[in-house]
Design a protein around this motif. Structure first.
Motif, mmCIF file in Angstrom:
data_model
loop_
_atom_site.group_PDB
_atom_site.id
_atom_site.type_symbol
_atom_site.label_atom_id
_atom_site.label_comp_id
_atom_site.label_asym_id
_atom_site.label_seq_id
_atom_site.Cartn_x
_atom_site.Cartn_y
_atom_site.Cartn_z
ATOM 1 N N SER A 1 44.697 42.252 30.317
ATOM 2 C CA SER A 1 44.525 42.937 31.599
ATOM 3 C C SER A 1 43.724 42.004 32.504
ATOM 4 O O SER A 1 43.818 40.792 32.364
ATOM 5 C CB SER A 1 43.823 44.284 31.393
ATOM 6 N N SER A 2 42.937 42.550 33.409
ATOM 7 C CA SER A 2 42.146 41.691 34.297
ATOM 8 C C SER A 2 40.680 42.094 34.229
ATOM 9 O O SER A 2 40.328 43.160 33.722
ATOM 10 C CB SER A 2 42.655 41.797 35.741
ATOM 11 N N ASN A 3 39.834 41.228 34.759
ATOM 12 C CA ASN A 3 38.398 41.508 34.828
ATOM 13 C C ASN A 3 38.006 42.163 36.145
ATOM 14 O O ASN A 3 36.849 42.558 36.311
ATOM 15 C CB ASN A 3 37.598 40.214 34.653
ATOM 16 N N ARG A 4 38.958 42.263 37.070
ATOM 17 C CA ARG A 4 38.672 42.841 38.380
ATOM 18 C C ARG A 4 39.648 43.964 38.685
ATOM 19 O O ARG A 4 40.747 44.024 38.143
ATOM 20 C CB ARG A 4 38.770 41.771 39.470
ATOM 21 N N GLY A 5 39.218 44.846 39.552
ATOM 22 C CA GLY A 5 40.070 45.937 39.998
ATOM 23 C C GLY A 5 40.803 45.572 41.278
ATOM 24 O O GLY A 5 41.136 44.411 41.514
ATOM 25 N N LEU A 6 41.039 46.573 42.113
ATOM 26 C CA LEU A 6 41.737 46.390 43.397
ATOM 27 C C LEU A 6 43.109 45.752 43.195
ATOM 28 O O LEU A 6 43.534 44.898 43.969
ATOM 29 C CB LEU A 6 40.895 45.542 44.360
#
Length: 313
Positions: free
Chosen positions: A82-87
């Motif tokens: 997945s990712s470490n950031r949202g948005l």
């Protein structure tokens, strides 16, 4: 109706947010272009490995290879990317939902997390995170995939896990990103056999081998041609599989990394584009409210002036 001052402050706040979303969209666009270029550059190597394995397995069904053998420990590993950031819209939540929809036994499932957002979502759903290397997802290298493959194969060889899956988001195009869970251990001959007829023209291969190399269409000789060169000395099929399959798995992980990064940036680009458009709509609405409030204020002032003048006359 809100006061002119509050409307003006709200408009300034939305305008500042719009500038940020525009900048994030541009950054995501550049990163997406770089990620797509890496995906395209990696494709030929992956296809060469895949063709070689397909050919070897199609001609050596009697092999009892360790990568084709099932364990019975009751444990499985899921490498969750997945990712470490949202948005990024539904990018992170979609991969969590995909893993959860597979029906895995949560007590027997070990999550190897690559991305804080996915790890947080899986923990909330009751999964055990065995391993957290979220920093890798920021800038994955091929050497990282080699290290992960080595760790997983050691556990598989030791019989500590039965199955290994990789969960990532497949990048189809800028709009379409498909959450995918792919089994990478143990390998299944049937998974490869399905594509053998599409990849190889048997009669054409026989003709080329006989004409160019004086070889028959049998086992390892054909595989050497498919892999790009005919070798005078070669190892048995078992050793070749032991060499090629780890490289194949490493490349699957590396390709999954690249696909995930491309999907993340495409999703963030779309999310920021939508946010910018929504901000534009809000600014237009606030401008209309501000003009109405200003018009009402002017009308009220004129009314008070006229009323005061009449009272003095």
């Amino acid at each position: 109706m809100p006061s002119m001052r509050s409307i003006k402050r709200r408009k300034e706040s939305v305008t500042s947010t719009q500038q940020i979303t525009k900048a994030m969209k541009l950054v995501s666009t550049v990163k997406l272009q770089k990620a797509r270029a890496k995906v395209e550059a990696n494709t030929p190597y992956f296809e060469a490995l895949y063709k070689t394995i397909c050919s070897i397995l199609s001609k050596t069904w009697e092999l009892d290879n360790r990568f084709l053998t099932e364990n019975k420990s009751g444990k499985r590993v899921v490498i969750a990317m997945s990712s470490n950031r949202g948005l990024a819209g539904g990018y992170n939540s979609n991969i969590v939902k995909k893993i959860d929809s597979m029906g895995f036994d949560k007590e027997g499932t070990l999550i190897y997390g690559l991305g804080q957002k996915g790890i947080e979502g899986l923990k909330r759903r009751g999964y055990h995170v065995e391993w957290d290397e979220s920093d890798i997802i920021n800038e994955p290298l091929y050497n990282d995939c080699i290290a992960i493959t080595k760790t997983i194969m050691e556990k598989f060889d030791a019989g500590e896990v039965d199955e290994v899956y990789v969960a990532y988001t497949d990048f189809e195009n800028t709009v379409t990103h498909i959450p995918t869970v792919r089994k990478i251990l143990p390998l299944s001959r049937e998974d490869f056999q399905e594509d053998i007829g599409k990849l190889f023209d048997e009669s054409e291969m026989d003709q080329n081998l006989q004409m160019n190399y004086g070889m028959s269409n049998s086992g390892i000789e054909r595989d050497m041609v498919l892999f790009g060169a005919v070798m005078d000395h070669y190892h048995p099929e078992q050793k070749i599989l032991n060499e090629i399959i780890p490289k194949f798995m490493t490349n699957i992980l590396y390709g999954a990394f690249l696909q995930s990064i491309a999907s993340e940036n495409a999703a963030r680009m779309q999310a920021m584009d939508s946010a910018t458009e929504n901000a534009e709509d809000m600014i237009s609405t606030l401008e209309l409210q501000y003009n109405r409030a200003r018009q009402g204020s002017i009308t009220q002032e004129l009314t008070e002036i006229i009323g005061g003048a009449e009272a003095l006359s």
